[in-house]
Motif scaffolding. Structure first.
Motif, short mmCIF file in Angstrom:
data_model
loop_
_atom_site.label_atom_id
_atom_site.label_comp_id
_atom_site.label_asym_id
_atom_site.label_seq_id
_atom_site.Cartn_x
_atom_site.Cartn_y
_atom_site.Cartn_z
N HIS A 63 0.87 -0.90 -0.21
CA HIS A 63 -0.44 -0.06 0.08
C HIS A 63 0.86 1.23 0.35
CE1 HIS A 63 -3.15 2.95 1.22
NE2 HIS A 63 -2.58 3.12 1.86
N ILE A 73 2.33 -5.06 2.84
CA ILE A 73 1.13 -5.98 2.56
C ILE A 73 1.66 -7.95 3.41
CG2 ILE A 73 -1.56 -6.37 2.95
CD1 ILE A 73 -0.47 -3.54 3.82
N LEU A 138 -3.53 -9.51 7.65
CA LEU A 138 -3.45 -7.54 8.12
C LEU A 138 -3.62 -6.79 9.21
CD1 LEU A 138 -3.11 -5.17 5.51
CD2 LEU A 138 -5.60 -4.97 5.71
N GLU A 139 -4.35 -7.72 9.71
CA GLU A 139 -4.49 -7.65 11.58
C GLU A 139 -3.61 -7.75 12.29
OE1 GLU A 139 -8.12 -9.63 12.47
OE2 GLU A 139 -9.89 -8.38 11.60
N ARG A 141 -0.28 -7.72 11.07
CA ARG A 141 0.10 -6.50 10.55
C ARG A 141 0.02 -5.22 11.26
NH1 ARG A 141 4.13 -5.29 8.96
NH2 ARG A 141 4.01 -4.46 7.33
N LEU A 142 -0.69 -4.76 10.67
CA LEU A 142 -1.66 -3.33 11.96
C LEU A 142 -1.21 -3.34 12.94
CD1 LEU A 142 -2.96 -0.50 11.22
CD2 LEU A 142 -5.23 -1.73 11.77
N GLU A 143 -1.74 -4.04 13.66
CA GLU A 143 -1.22 -4.25 15.28
C GLU A 143 0.46 -3.66 15.76
OE1 GLU A 143 -1.41 -8.09 18.56
OE2 GLU A 143 -3.36 -7.28 17.96
N LEU A 145 2.09 -2.18 13.62
CA LEU A 145 2.64 -1.01 13.01
C LEU A 145 2.67 -0.34 14.60
CD1 LEU A 145 2.02 -1.43 8.82
CD2 LEU A 145 3.85 -1.23 9.88
N LEU A 146 1.30 -0.68 14.79
CA LEU A 146 1.06 0.84 15.98
C LEU A 146 1.13 -0.21 17.74
CD1 LEU A 146 -3.29 -0.16 14.97
CD2 LEU A 146 -1.32 2.16 15.06
N GLY A 189 7.69 -1.32 8.53
CA GLY A 189 6.99 0.44 7.98
C GLY A 189 7.35 0.92 8.45
#
Length: 228
Positions: A63, A73, A138-139, A141-143, A145-146, A189
């Motif tokens: 992305h 991703i 994806l969830e 990965r988001l976790e 990154l955050l 990221g």
């Protein structure tokens, strides 16, 4: 060519349960294509008109935001499909697909693949499971990154790469594939500069180095501690 293509099709995870007759039928609907390292397979906004399968090499799905920053991703390995959202009604691509190596793909037109999936419930079920798995990835990965810092994300990513592409040597575990600092940065990221700084720190601490132009993990146990 048909015999060689059938050999590859039989090794695709999504198609593994098909009979020889079904495989031959599917083979008539797919085409081959090749891309050089760094070439784009499709861009966000392109028509979502085909489902792809990786025969050789790797393809990254990423992305890119308005500032031009890219986050990887998922990396698709041989035997894996991508662009499967075309089979469930996605009209345009939302991610960018780029060849990480010289890649050999085969692909089926959206309408042909959808017809085949409707006639073969195991394929439709496989697509549904695949979409669910990718959503979970994806969830995760988001976790990461955050909530995880760059060194931890890098350590976890290096361990995943080693698990897939590592080979044991006397002085550590070498990553068999080429991977640049920019590619690592997009996987975690972060900026290339930050990723390089963290890699240099790991090198000074004797955890990683380079050998013949490829990453060598010289202290896997300490890398695992960092990943925790």
């Amino acid at each position: 060519m048909d015999r060689e293509r059938l050999w590859y099709l039989a090794r695709f995870n999504l198609l593994a349960a098909m009979s020889a007759e079904e495989m031959a039928m599917f083979n008539r609907e797919v085409k081959d294509t090749k891309y050089k390292r760094g070439e784009t397979v499709y861009l966000p906004g392109d028509p979502s008109d085909a489902v792809y399968f990786v025969k050789r090499g790797r393809v990254k799905l990423s992305h890119r935001d308005k500032s031009g920053k890219s986050v990887t991703i998922r990396v698709c390995e041989p035997g894996e499909p991508f662009g499967e959202m075309a089979a469930v009604g996605q009209d345009v691509r939302r991610l960018e697909a780029t060849a990480l190596d010289d890649v050999w793909l085969c692909w089926a037109r959206r309408d042909k693949f959808t017809q085949f999936a409707k006639a073969h419930p195991q394929i439709a079920l496989g697509i549904a499971k695949l979409i669910g798995l990718h959503r979970q990835e994806l969830e995760n990965r988001l976790e990461e990154l955050l909530f995880l810092d760059v060194p931890t994300r890098l350590a976890r990513t290096l361990l995943k790469i080693v698990d897939k592409h590592g080979r044991k040597l006397d002085d550590g575990i070498q990553v068999r594939i080429r991977i640049t600092h920019r590619e690592l940065a997009e996987l975690i990221g972060a900026t290339r500069e930050t990723t390089t700084a963290v890699l240099n720190k790991l090198r000074r601490e004797g955890i990683v180095t380079r050998k013949l132009g490829k990453l060598l993990i010289t202290d896997p146990e300490r890398l695992k501690l960092l990943a925790e």
